[in-house]
Design an enzyme around this catalytic site. Sequence first.
Site, PDB file in Angstrom:
ATOM      1  N   CYS A 123      25.684 -39.902 -78.556  1.00 13.85           N
ATOM      2  CA  CYS A 123      25.086 -39.050 -79.587  1.00 13.85           C
ATOM      3  C   CYS A 123      25.638 -39.396 -80.970  1.00 13.85           C
ATOM      4  CB  CYS A 123      25.356 -37.581 -79.280  1.00 13.85           C
ATOM      5  SG  CYS A 123      24.282 -36.874 -78.012  1.00 13.85           S
ATOM      6  N   CYS A 205      16.530 -36.982 -75.794  1.00 10.07           N
ATOM      7  CA  CYS A 205      16.328 -38.344 -75.322  1.00 10.07           C
ATOM      8  C   CYS A 205      15.918 -38.339 -73.847  1.00 10.07           C
ATOM      9  CB  CYS A 205      17.610 -39.158 -75.499  1.00 10.07           C
ATOM     10  SG  CYS A 205      18.058 -39.420 -77.229  1.00 10.07           S
ATOM     11  N   CYS A 208      18.668 -38.129 -71.095  1.00  5.18           N
ATOM     12  CA  CYS A 208      19.557 -36.963 -71.092  1.00  5.18           C
ATOM     13  C   CYS A 208      18.814 -35.639 -71.020  1.00  5.18           C
ATOM     14  CB  CYS A 208      20.451 -36.987 -72.342  1.00  5.18           C
ATOM     15  SG  CYS A 208      21.508 -38.436 -72.455  1.00  5.18           S
ATOM     16  N   CYS A 231      24.379 -31.707 -79.300  1.00  6.14           N
ATOM     17  CA  CYS A 231      24.607 -33.108 -79.650  1.00  6.14           C
ATOM     18  C   CYS A 231      25.635 -33.246 -80.757  1.00  6.14           C
ATOM     19  CB  CYS A 231      23.290 -33.774 -80.063  1.00  6.14           C
ATOM     20  SG  CYS A 231      22.528 -33.045 -81.518  1.00  6.14           S
TER      21      CYS A 231
END
Length: 236
Positions: A123, A205, A208, A231
Amino acid sequence: MTLTHETLTQSDYAKINEQLDRKDTMEVLKWAYNEFGDELVYACSFGAEGMVLIDLISKVKKDATIVFLDTDFHFYETYQLINKVKSRYPTLNIELAKPELTPEEQAENYGDRLWEREPDACCKIRKLIPLERELGRYQAWISGLRREQSPTRVNTQFVNQDNRFKSIKICPLIHWTEEEIWMYIKLHQLPYNELHDQNYPSIGCEFCTKPVAEGADPRSGRWADSGKTECGLHQD
């Protein structure tokens, strides 16, 4: 006085939020663009809240700048949505901010599938550093945070001191509920990420983000099984 992260004190933030306390979202946006103009950017993830804010922002400042952190790891549906938004709001300036490292370079430098082994590091490389670079170009930024979303967001104000990015963070949707967000989307027939219809209430994403079971925490699909819940974009 020009409002900047360096000049505003805690007392100043309290006074501003007191003035805005009974204002609605449109009034907060009008205040923000009147105060900062082109020095204000919306950092958008193109989630459901993002669709509402984009529509409202387009009514206040038709050429507003919107930046999306393109990690190179987003779902196909997310990129598809961005193209739809560009077509619907052609006067908005939508920028895709890339990390300095390509996925291949990241794998070469840090090993393959870094997001599994060290999600915070991934991240940082693909989100935090790029956003730091982008926000450094502006005095303030807009976020779609809502107080209802998680315990870490219950104290979010309309105007916030952002020490993480040395900026001023404006959150016009703090009082909105998830139901109100979707009512607005349906009422105005706004485009939205199709994954929301497949049990993805919060979309990040591809590697994830997992679908969420009915009744579970809407953010439980983000970094599932890792103990990670944010994040880092909204942590001072």
